[in-house]
Design an enzyme around this catalytic site. Structure first.
Site, PDB file in Angstrom:
ATOM      1  N   VAL A 293       0.841  -1.206   0.000  1.00 29.12           N
ATOM      2  CA  VAL A 293       0.000   0.000   0.000  1.00 29.12           C
ATOM      3  C   VAL A 293       0.874   1.254   0.000  1.00 29.12           C
ATOM      4  O   VAL A 293       0.620   2.219  -0.714  1.00 29.12           O
ATOM      5  CB  VAL A 293      -0.934   0.010   1.237  1.00 29.12           C
ATOM      6  CG1 VAL A 293      -1.575   1.367   1.417  1.00 29.12           C
ATOM      7  CG2 VAL A 293      -1.984  -1.060   1.086  1.00 29.12           C
ATOM      8  N   ALA A 294       1.920   1.217   0.808  1.00 31.76           N
ATOM      9  CA  ALA A 294       2.752   2.414   0.926  1.00 31.76           C
ATOM     10  C   ALA A 294       3.570   2.654  -0.335  1.00 31.76           C
ATOM     11  O   ALA A 294       3.758   3.786  -0.753  1.00 31.76           O
ATOM     12  CB  ALA A 294       3.676   2.276   2.126  1.00 31.76           C
ATOM     13  N   GLU A 298       0.068   4.457  -6.556  1.00 30.92           N
ATOM     14  CA  GLU A 298      -1.207   4.504  -7.270  1.00 30.92           C
ATOM     15  C   GLU A 298      -1.763   5.925  -7.329  1.00 30.92           C
ATOM     16  O   GLU A 298      -2.572   6.244  -8.180  1.00 30.92           O
ATOM     17  CB  GLU A 298      -2.206   3.529  -6.645  1.00 30.92           C
ATOM     18  CG  GLU A 298      -2.866   3.963  -5.353  1.00 30.92           C
ATOM     19  CD  GLU A 298      -1.920   3.990  -4.158  1.00 30.92           C
ATOM     20  OE1 GLU A 298      -0.920   3.254  -4.200  1.00 30.92           O
ATOM     21  OE2 GLU A 298      -2.174   4.748  -3.208  1.00 30.92           O
ATOM     22  N   ASP A 340      -0.743  36.862 -33.162  1.00 30.50           N
ATOM     23  CA  ASP A 340      -1.296  37.975 -33.921  1.00 30.50           C
ATOM     24  C   ASP A 340      -0.597  39.246 -33.480  1.00 30.50           C
ATOM     25  O   ASP A 340      -0.083  39.324 -32.376  1.00 30.50           O
ATOM     26  CB  ASP A 340      -2.781  38.145 -33.581  1.00 30.50           C
ATOM     27  CG  ASP A 340      -3.624  37.062 -34.206  1.00 30.50           C
ATOM     28  OD1 ASP A 340      -3.168  36.479 -35.191  1.00 30.50           O
ATOM     29  OD2 ASP A 340      -4.716  36.819 -33.691  1.00 30.50           O
ATOM     30  N   ASP A 617      -8.357  34.901 -33.019  1.00 32.94           N
ATOM     31  CA  ASP A 617      -9.587  35.449 -32.446  1.00 32.94           C
ATOM     32  C   ASP A 617     -10.823  35.231 -33.317  1.00 32.94           C
ATOM     33  O   ASP A 617     -11.927  35.222 -32.824  1.00 32.94           O
ATOM     34  CB  ASP A 617      -9.416  36.945 -32.137  1.00 32.94           C
ATOM     35  CG  ASP A 617      -8.802  37.695 -33.303  1.00 32.94           C
ATOM     36  OD1 ASP A 617      -8.951  37.228 -34.452  1.00 32.94           O
ATOM     37  OD2 ASP A 617      -8.170  38.740 -33.080  1.00 32.94           O
ATOM     38  N   ASP A 621      -9.902  31.448 -37.633  1.00 32.66           N
ATOM     39  CA  ASP A 621      -8.714  31.023 -36.891  1.00 32.66           C
ATOM     40  C   ASP A 621      -8.923  29.668 -36.230  1.00 32.66           C
ATOM     41  O   ASP A 621      -7.969  29.010 -35.829  1.00 32.66           O
ATOM     42  CB  ASP A 621      -8.384  32.036 -35.784  1.00 32.66           C
ATOM     43  CG  ASP A 621      -7.856  33.348 -36.340  1.00 32.66           C
ATOM     44  OD1 ASP A 621      -7.163  33.299 -37.362  1.00 32.66           O
ATOM     45  OD2 ASP A 621      -8.138  34.402 -35.758  1.00 32.66           O
ATOM     46  N   ASN A 683       9.405   5.813  -1.153  1.00 36.74           N
ATOM     47  CA  ASN A 683       8.952   4.440  -1.341  1.00 36.74           C
ATOM     48  C   ASN A 683      10.136   3.508  -1.501  1.00 36.74           C
ATOM     49  O   ASN A 683      10.179   2.412  -0.928  1.00 36.74           O
ATOM     50  CB  ASN A 683       8.079   4.323  -2.589  1.00 36.74           C
ATOM     51  CG  ASN A 683       6.771   5.075  -2.429  1.00 36.74           C
ATOM     52  OD1 ASN A 683       6.484   5.603  -1.364  1.00 36.74           O
ATOM     53  ND2 ASN A 683       6.005   5.152  -3.492  1.00 36.74           N
ATOM     54  N   GLU A 686      11.691   2.797   1.787  1.00 34.81           N
ATOM     55  CA  GLU A 686      10.938   1.843   2.615  1.00 34.81           C
ATOM     56  C   GLU A 686      11.155   0.412   2.123  1.00 34.81           C
ATOM     57  O   GLU A 686      11.341  -0.519   2.914  1.00 34.81           O
ATOM     58  CB  GLU A 686       9.437   2.184   2.570  1.00 34.81           C
ATOM     59  CG  GLU A 686       9.116   3.470   3.323  1.00 34.81           C
ATOM     60  CD  GLU A 686       7.886   4.199   2.775  1.00 34.81           C
ATOM     61  OE1 GLU A 686       7.012   3.528   2.203  1.00 34.81           O
ATOM     62  OE2 GLU A 686       7.823   5.436   2.909  1.00 34.81           O
ATOM     63  N   ASP A 715       4.937  11.060   3.679  1.00 33.98           N
ATOM     64  CA  ASP A 715       4.756  11.161   2.232  1.00 33.98           C
ATOM     65  C   ASP A 715       3.709  12.198   1.899  1.00 33.98           C
ATOM     66  O   ASP A 715       3.828  12.942   0.952  1.00 33.98           O
ATOM     67  CB  ASP A 715       4.261   9.823   1.659  1.00 33.98           C
ATOM     68  CG  ASP A 715       5.407   8.908   1.364  1.00 33.98           C
ATOM     69  OD1 ASP A 715       6.512   9.234   1.827  1.00 33.98           O
ATOM     70  OD2 ASP A 715       5.200   7.888   0.697  1.00 33.98           O
TER      71      ASP A 715
END
Ligand code: ATP
Length: 884
Positions: A293-294, A298, A340, A617, A621, A683, A686, A715
């Site tokens: 998970v850590a 994701e 322009d 504009d 264009d 990450n 770890e 984190d």
């Protein structure tokens, strides 16, 4: 014929408005065709009728967004694993895990919600407006406030805001492909149509919501709004354009998937090795899942979205409104800005500065010329009597007014009975007026287009033959002084022309004179041009103006040097794409270019591998804006069509704002990179810690709860605060980022791996030291070292190259706050007795804390060393460093 309704009867809308005469239409709708609805009446109708909106796809509800945070596979596994381990072991563990996961989800939710709100706000700011007559005054209103009965003005470039029965048209042409599939514009008129079953495309006296005015002007009364319009009836069929993911989001999502597999494999190894060493299976499982998970990144695509959306919201301060999110990201890659001239590089405050009449450059202005200047325009007055409209025209209008010829008063006496509106192709405009018993047509426009249509020239003594060559030279000379030169001419008509074609009406004219208009460059534009050049961006001017005018202004701004030549629209048209591509990278000024040609310029540059921002504009264009990598529409003078085709809108029409946006885009991208660098290094640390420990004969360094805490607190907060990092010094002194360049370029991969390894290494070192000296606190020490070294890391990576000590210390207060808060939380977790059992920590002895602090600072110094080596050019050498 239908009966005229009385005011008391509630009007029941006729299904076939095209059958009605104009007077019947306004009677049905109970609106005064001179003054429009009253504001009060309009408000009542709005309340009864509802807003003029198509039902959009429903937004995600906040609850769905919150629940979405848990829809991650690993989170579900973690919650289940936590639950099971709680049931068989300590329930307190389960609760803590749940709390951490929920907190994490709440942070994610707040971020996502803010981003969604920012995007919605951007969308509503970019919503279309409509010009409406109410209480006898013109108002520009958000189109969703229109009600049936409102009188709406239409002009070229508008997207028709509701279904409208036309009451007045001047050469109005509308492209209705969205409803009828027919891409050729249809001419519109006001007469009632007899056929009740006329197909939509044949209802020439109607203009339908969502169709595009390509030419001319018109006015009409709204007959249906929102879902009751023809477009509304088929709205279910129209697929709402899906917000596409940015290239970065795509790449991060892909990367996330691959990394997820890698991380899962590592977690599996850690789990198996743990079992082999005789650890408790449930604890090992929870450890492995927590690590997954850590360490699975994701959230990266979501964080990228949040940064882009919040960045886009901030850009409004730079007068840039982002319509498509990917533009924020890709702005930093722009290599060409094609702009322009009028209004973007110049102030669009034109003033008549020079005249040429009857062979003289300081003439007394003859009445006929002044009348032409006063009458041949679409200038309106605002409530203070100041002229509004096209600056070229207001300049002429004001010059005539200064000489006592007020256009509005004159127009009452000499009504306009016909006209051919200006278009950028012909570069001419004609209006026909009844002046007593005479009919006089005035034409103005570009000298090259007008002079060939003149037979004679006006003089005080009567018409003379036209010295066309001499006049051409004079116009050229005036243009080379930077003036926009307009030629004016007239022609008397015995009776109104039968057909209103340019070929028959704008010919056989009598030349009146030239007016030279000065439009001074914007003061900030030259500086912005210079900044572009240091940033490796080539500014290019594209203008409908004369080449001599264009060259002079381009030189003043520094866009073109003395040697640079100007390519004209005619020359461009003669070149094949392949021939053009050979020189496109050299050309800095395009003059007398028709808007349709811009797309050729974009294509040629893109074929050469350039990344092009293009401004525009007008209606014509739009294709070029769509095709450009970043289409930039004008907020003030731009048409709806251009705005809808664009990626971003300049709220102040200012070139300098594009450059400011590029700078902001680069900053946002840098900060996303920093966030990724930070999170992934953490990450990686770890993973290294947990992966290497068994090989060093050390017990599992961290408990699941520690891993989750590090993931949430260290984190989370400081990482997010990196988004507030100000721009790096020299951000506009490096070349554009190649659009396909990996986000991990410039040494980021290496950094993630080796700094991660270093962090893991010193965490294990602290563990080994404590473990072997017999301290019972080794686990708390690893936990603390890992947390604090991440703080050192985040401070050191605030800049990619510069030393921490060279940066302004307080320039990112949120980050300092987050670091301080994290430190205090870590101390709380260690030293507050009631928290110790929850987090499985023990109070560290002072000397142990000191060891932790010293070890943690190693990472900071290591990154400083890395940056020092990079500044010296020893490592990560690349084009970015080379450009410095
Ligand atoms: P830029 O591309 O720099 O923004 P522009 O788009 O304003 O310039 P156009 O509006 O296409 O350029 O004008 C091109 C030429 O047409 C001008 O140089 C002028 O000679 C002529 N022109 C512009 N406005 C009018 C007008 N309202 N009536 C008649 N002629 C005009």
């Amino acid at each position: 014929m239908k009966r005229k309704p009385t005011a008391t009867r509630k009007p029941h809308p006729p299904a076939q408005w095209h059958l009605l005469e104009p007077w019947q239409t306004v009677a049905w709708l109970r609106v005064d065709p001179q003054t429009g609805l009253s504001q009060q009446e309009a408000e009542q109708r709005l309340a009864a009728q509802g807003p003029n909106l198509l039902q959009e796809q429903r937004l995600r509800s906040p609850l769905a967004m919150l629940l979405g945070q848990f829809a991650d596979f690993m989170i579900v596994v973690l919650l289940l694993a936590g639950l099971v381990s709680g049931l068989v072991g300590e329930l307190a563990d389960t609760v803590t895990i749940m709390v951490i996961v929920v907190l994490n989800a709440v942070i994610g939710f707040i971020q996502e919600y803010r981003a969604e709100r920012a995007i919605a706000a951007l969308k509503s700011m970019a919503a279309p407006t409509a010009r409406v007559l109410r209480d006898g005054r013109h108002h520009d209103l958000p189109a969703h406030e229109l009600v049936p009965g409102d009188l709406v003005l239409l002009e070229a470039g508008n997207v028709v805001p509701a279904d409208i029965r036309l009451l007045d048209t001047a050469q109005l042409r509308v492209e209705e492909a969205i409803l009828t599939g027919e891409s050729q514009p249809v001419g519109k008129s006001t007469e009632a149509i007899r056929n009740p079953d006329a197909a939509l495309g044949d209802r020439r006296n109607m203009a339908f919501k969502g169709t595009i005015v390509t030419y001319g002007r018109g006015m009409g009364s709204v007959i249906a709004t929102g879902m009751e319009t023809e477009l509304g009836k088929i709205a279910q069929l129209l697929r709402e354009e899906k917000e596409s993911r940015t290239p970065l989001q795509n790449r991060l999502a892909q990367l996330g998937k691959r990394l997820a597999l890698l991380v899962l494999a590592i977690c599996a190894i850690i789990f198996v090795v743990g079992l082999l060493r005789g650890e408790q299976p449930m604890l090992m499982f929870l450890t492995a899942v927590s690590l997954a998970v850590a360490a699975i990144p994701e959230a990266l695509p979501a964080v990228a979205t949040v940064s882009l959306a919040l960045g886009a919201r901030k850009m409004i301060r730079q007068h840039v409104l982002i319509r498509r999110l990917p533009a924020v990201e890709t702005l930093g890659s722009v290599t060409y800005i094609c702009s322009d001239k009028t209004g973007t590089l110049t102030q669009n405050r034109m003033q008549a500065e020079a005249f040429f009449v009857d062979g003289r450059t300081d003439p007394d202005l003859p009445e006929l010329l002044l009348r032409a200047m006063a009458l041949n325009n679409d200038v309106r007055l605002d409530k203070d009597g100041r002229p509004l409209g096209d600056p070229t025209e207001t300049a002429l209008y004001e010059a005539a007014a200064a000489a006592g010829f007020r256009g509005i008063e004159l127009a009452a006496a000499c009504p306009r009975i016909g006209e051919i509106p200006f278009d950028a192709e012909r570069k001419l405009m004609t209006t026909l007026h009844r002046e007593g018993d005479k009919l006089v047509a005035y034409t103005k426009g570009a000298p090259e287009n007008l002079l060939p249509q003149c037979l004679t020239a006006w003089s005080a003594e009567g018409p003379r033959p036209l010295p066309i060559d001499d006049l051409g030279k004079i116009a050229e000379r005036m243009a080379s002084e930077g003036l926009r030169v307009l030629a004016l001419a007239f022609r008397e008509w015995p009776e109104p022309p039968a057909d209103w074609y340019s070929e028959t009406v704008e010919t056989g004219l009598c030349f009146l004179g030239f007016v030279g208009l000065m439009d001074p460059p914007r003061p900030e534009a030259a500086e912005a041009v210079a900044l572009c050049k240091t940033a490796g961006i080539k500014p290019v001017m594209i203008t409908g103006d004369h080449p001599a005018t264009a060259r002079t202004i381009a030189r003043r701004l520094g866009i073109a040097g003395d040697g640079d030549s100007v390519l004209t629209g005619d020359e461009l048209a003669r070149l094949s794409l392949a021939e053009f591509e050979k020189q496109v990278e050299e050309i800095r000024v395009y003059a007398r270019v028709a808007p349709e040609q811009k797309i050729k310029i974009v294509r040629a540059l893109q074929d050469k591998g350039e990344f092009v921002a293009m401004t525009g504009d007008g209606v014509n264009d739009a294709p070029a804006l769509k095709c450009a990598n970043i289409g930039v529409a004008m907020g003030k003078i731009g048409t709806d069509v251009a705005r809808e085709a664009s990626h971003m809108i300049l709220l102040d029409d200012n070139f300098a704002s594009i450059v400011a946006a590029v700078r902001e885009g680069r900053r946002i991208f840098d900060n996303i990179r920093k966030f990724i660098k930070y999170t992934m290094t953490s990450n990686s640390a770890e993973i290294w810690t947990l992966f290497l420990a068994p090989f060093l004969m050390l017990p599992i360094p961290l408990l699941p709860i520690h891993i989750l805490w590090i993931n949430l607190v260290t984190d989370g907060l400081p990482g997010l605060a990196l988004a507030a990092e100000p721009q790096e010094r020299g951000i506009m002194h490096r070349p554009p980022r190649p659009p396909r360049e990996s986000i991990f370029a410039h040494g980021m991969w290496q950094h993630i791996l080796w700094i991660g390894l270093l962090m893991g290494g010193i965490s294990l070192l602290s563990q080994a030291w404590a473990y072997h000296t017999g301290s019972a606190h080794w686990q708390s020490m690893v936990f603390t070292v890992l947390t604090l070294s991440q703080m050192g890391h985040v401070l050191a990576i605030r800049s990619e190259r510069e030393s921490f000590f060279a940066q302004a210390f307080f320039s990112n207060k949120p980050l300092l706050g987050a670091v301080l808060l994290t430190f205090l939380l870590q101390m709380a977790v260690l030293y507050i007795p009631s928290l110790q059992p929850i987090f499985k920590t023990e109070a560290l002895e002072p000397h142990e804390l000191a060891v932790c602090l010293v070890l943690s600072s190693v990472v900071f110094w290591a990154v400083e060393l890395e940056k020092w080596m990079r500044r010296r050019g020893w490592i990560y050498k690349d084009h970015r460093e080379a450009g410095q």
